[in-house]
Design a protein around this motif. Structure first.
Motif, mmCIF file in Angstrom:
data_model
loop_
_atom_site.group_PDB
_atom_site.id
_atom_site.type_symbol
_atom_site.label_atom_id
_atom_site.label_comp_id
_atom_site.label_asym_id
_atom_site.label_seq_id
_atom_site.Cartn_x
_atom_site.Cartn_y
_atom_site.Cartn_z
ATOM 1 N N THR A 160 75.356 -82.726 -47.813
ATOM 2 C CA THR A 160 75.511 -81.282 -47.696
ATOM 3 C C THR A 160 76.341 -80.908 -46.468
ATOM 4 N N LYS A 161 76.143 -81.651 -45.385
ATOM 5 C CA LYS A 161 76.842 -81.345 -44.135
ATOM 6 C C LYS A 161 78.268 -81.873 -44.113
ATOM 7 N N TYR A 162 78.496 -83.018 -44.767
ATOM 8 C CA TYR A 162 79.816 -83.647 -44.700
ATOM 9 C C TYR A 162 80.401 -83.914 -46.095
ATOM 10 N N PRO A 163 80.477 -82.908 -46.958
ATOM 11 C CA PRO A 163 80.989 -83.174 -48.316
ATOM 12 C C PRO A 163 82.452 -83.608 -48.335
ATOM 13 N N GLN A 164 83.179 -83.272 -47.263
ATOM 14 C CA GLN A 164 84.599 -83.613 -47.216
ATOM 15 C C GLN A 164 84.846 -85.070 -46.841
ATOM 16 N N GLU A 165 83.821 -85.758 -46.345
ATOM 17 C CA GLU A 165 83.988 -87.142 -45.911
ATOM 18 C C GLU A 165 84.042 -88.101 -47.103
ATOM 19 N N LYS A 166 84.621 -89.274 -46.870
ATOM 20 C CA LYS A 166 84.608 -90.326 -47.888
ATOM 21 C C LYS A 166 83.236 -90.994 -47.826
ATOM 22 N N TYR A 204 66.416 -85.614 -58.649
ATOM 23 C CA TYR A 204 67.338 -84.478 -58.748
ATOM 24 C C TYR A 204 68.047 -84.363 -60.100
ATOM 25 N N GLU A 205 67.759 -85.290 -61.006
ATOM 26 C CA GLU A 205 68.329 -85.282 -62.351
ATOM 27 C C GLU A 205 69.852 -85.377 -62.349
ATOM 28 N N LEU A 206 70.389 -85.919 -61.281
ATOM 29 C CA LEU A 206 71.816 -86.197 -61.156
ATOM 30 C C LEU A 206 71.971 -87.491 -60.374
ATOM 31 N N THR A 207 73.059 -88.211 -60.599
ATOM 32 C CA THR A 207 73.329 -89.351 -59.729
ATOM 33 C C THR A 207 73.791 -88.808 -58.379
ATOM 34 N N PRO A 208 73.722 -89.608 -57.318
ATOM 35 C CA PRO A 208 74.197 -89.132 -56.015
ATOM 36 C C PRO A 208 75.644 -88.653 -56.048
ATOM 37 N N LEU A 209 76.503 -89.360 -56.764
ATOM 38 C CA LEU A 209 77.911 -88.973 -56.798
ATOM 39 C C LEU A 209 78.125 -87.699 -57.609
ATOM 40 N N GLN A 210 77.326 -87.496 -58.646
ATOM 41 C CA GLN A 210 77.402 -86.238 -59.390
ATOM 42 C C GLN A 210 76.971 -85.071 -58.504
ATOM 43 N N TYR A 211 75.924 -85.297 -57.727
ATOM 44 C CA TYR A 211 75.435 -84.268 -56.816
ATOM 45 C C TYR A 211 76.491 -83.954 -55.751
ATOM 46 N N LEU A 212 77.097 -85.004 -55.207
ATOM 47 C CA LEU A 212 78.127 -84.827 -54.188
ATOM 48 C C LEU A 212 79.328 -84.068 -54.751
ATOM 49 N N THR A 213 79.706 -84.380 -55.969
ATOM 50 C CA THR A 213 80.831 -83.680 -56.596
ATOM 51 C C THR A 213 80.528 -82.199 -56.740
ATOM 52 N N ARG A 214 79.300 -81.868 -57.103
ATOM 53 C CA ARG A 214 78.924 -80.457 -57.225
ATOM 54 C C ARG A 214 78.967 -79.745 -55.874
ATOM 55 N N LEU A 215 78.531 -80.437 -54.830
ATOM 56 C CA LEU A 215 78.608 -79.855 -53.489
ATOM 57 C C LEU A 215 80.059 -79.582 -53.104
ATOM 58 N N ARG A 216 80.916 -80.529 -53.419
ATOM 59 C CA ARG A 216 82.334 -80.370 -53.095
ATOM 60 C C ARG A 216 82.955 -79.222 -53.883
ATOM 61 N N LEU A 217 82.595 -79.120 -55.144
ATOM 62 C CA LEU A 217 83.123 -78.037 -55.972
ATOM 63 C C LEU A 217 82.602 -76.682 -55.502
ATOM 64 N N LYS A 218 81.360 -76.649 -55.055
ATOM 65 C CA LYS A 218 80.801 -75.400 -54.532
ATOM 66 C C LYS A 218 81.557 -74.966 -53.281
ATOM 67 N N VAL A 270 91.924 -79.205 -51.381
ATOM 68 C CA VAL A 270 91.589 -80.528 -51.930
ATOM 69 C C VAL A 270 91.056 -81.486 -50.862
ATOM 70 N N PRO A 271 91.781 -81.759 -49.762
ATOM 71 C CA PRO A 271 91.240 -82.686 -48.752
ATOM 72 C C PRO A 271 90.059 -82.103 -47.982
ATOM 73 N N GLN A 272 90.029 -80.776 -47.822
ATOM 74 C CA GLN A 272 88.913 -80.145 -47.108
ATOM 75 C C GLN A 272 87.588 -80.355 -47.835
ATOM 76 N N CYS A 273 87.671 -80.577 -49.134
ATOM 77 C CA CYS A 273 86.457 -80.717 -49.942
ATOM 78 C C CYS A 273 86.217 -82.151 -50.402
ATOM 79 N N GLY A 274 87.007 -83.084 -49.889
ATOM 80 C CA GLY A 274 86.732 -84.491 -50.154
ATOM 81 C C GLY A 274 87.291 -85.048 -51.446
ATOM 82 N N PHE A 275 88.201 -84.321 -52.085
ATOM 83 C CA PHE A 275 88.792 -84.837 -53.320
ATOM 84 C C PHE A 275 90.027 -85.673 -53.002
ATOM 85 N N GLU A 276 90.257 -86.691 -53.811
ATOM 86 C CA GLU A 276 91.342 -87.632 -53.531
ATOM 87 C C GLU A 276 92.714 -87.076 -53.874
ATOM 88 N N ASN A 277 92.784 -86.272 -54.934
ATOM 89 C CA ASN A 277 94.079 -85.717 -55.310
ATOM 90 C C ASN A 277 93.885 -84.396 -56.048
#
Length: 282
Positions: free
Chosen positions: A186-192, A217-231, A248-255
């Motif tokens: 939650t605090k560092y969604p932009q990080e790898k 949480y009914e989601l995998t960790p990476l699914q949860y992280l993706t939702r945080l990034r999209l939010k 894009v880079p501010q939210c941790g997406f590769e491209n």
């Protein structure tokens, strides 16, 4: 975060200072050969080998500090040394030397590192080797010399450091551990962020972390992280003038293309259309 969490390679303060002066990232130490690393850090050859190994092993997806240390403990200091090895035999050797039988995901990790030793450009994770390991063990079983004692009966797992397999672990303890990883995402969604890092934060093996996180949480960790990034991206689109390329880079997406695809799937709108509909009116 603790100093240990910020320093997963166990690099000493003096070594950190030297690396900074040389503009070498801890995670990139393995990009220098051992002799060069020894000279640059003014250290012993064995220490240079250890730092190289910790960096290289943890450069693999889903490999954390604990397994990297285990590989060194077994006498391996590079992926090259694992090329052509039999992961099942490595697992059997590991269990014999530890004196316990281990979590099955350990063998999956051995399969992962051997695979990367032979295929360095692979994109697989340890859980991709679970079917292979299951099929192999169903056909071949385990050696008769396999220890009878389970890994979670070791003293280190009875002190609370590893909560997943202990009978004393309560639901409250479990959620507390998972929330450590949750808070970091939650605090560092932009990080790898890798599964190995999150599992280390939660003091769980990657296998148990994924299973327990999904259960909670009914989601995998990476699914949860993706939702945080999209939010986070949606908030930036609403409240800022930042371009999609900057978001894009501010939210941790590769491209950008991957971001647009995931954003449209989540919000049923492209980022530009979302901003037009929900952005601040000027």
């Amino acid at each position: 975060m603790t100093k240990e969490e910020l320093n997963p390679l166990k690099v000493t303060p003096a070594e950190v200072k030297k690396l900074r002066a040389l503009k070498i990232k801890k995670s990139e130490m393995h990009l220098h050969n051992i002799e060069v690393l020894q000279t640059l850090l003014v250290t012993s050859k064995i220490r240079a080998m250890e730092l190289f190994a910790l960096s290289e092993f943890q450069s693999l997806p889903s490999v954390g500090i604990r397994f990297a240390h285990d590989l060194i403990w077994m006498g391996y200091y590079s992926l090259h040394e694992l090329k052509g090895k039999d992961p099942a035999k490595l697992t059997d050797q590991y269990e014999l030397e530890k004196g316990v039988w281990t979590d099955p995901c350990v063998e999956d990790q051995f399969r992962l590192v051997v695979h990367f030793a032979n295929h360095p450009n692979s994109k697989l994770n340890w859980w991709d080797f679970t079917p292979e390991r299951k099929a192999f063990r169903e056909k071949n079983g385990y050696p008769s010399t396999r220890p009878k004692k389970p890994w979670f009966e070791l003293a280190q797992y009875q002190t609370g450091n590893q909560i997943a397999a202990t009978q004393e672990a309560t639901q409250k303890d479990l959620h507390k551990k998972l929330k450590l990883a949750l808070a970091y995402m939650t605090k560092y969604p932009q990080e790898k962020i890798t599964i190995a890092q999150l599992a280390d934060l939660a003091h769980l093996s990657p296998y148990h972390f994924i299973r327990l996180f999904r259960s909670a949480y009914e989601l995998t960790p990476l699914q949860y992280l993706t939702r945080l990034r999209l939010k986070k991206a949606s908030l930036l689109l609403k409240k800022s003038d930042a371009t999609v390329a900057n978001i894009v880079p501010q939210c941790g997406f590769e491209n950008e293309s991957a971001f647009i695809r995931l954003f449209r799937k989540e919000f049923r709108l492209t980022p530009i259309a979302y901003r037009k509909q929900f952005g601040q009116k000027k």
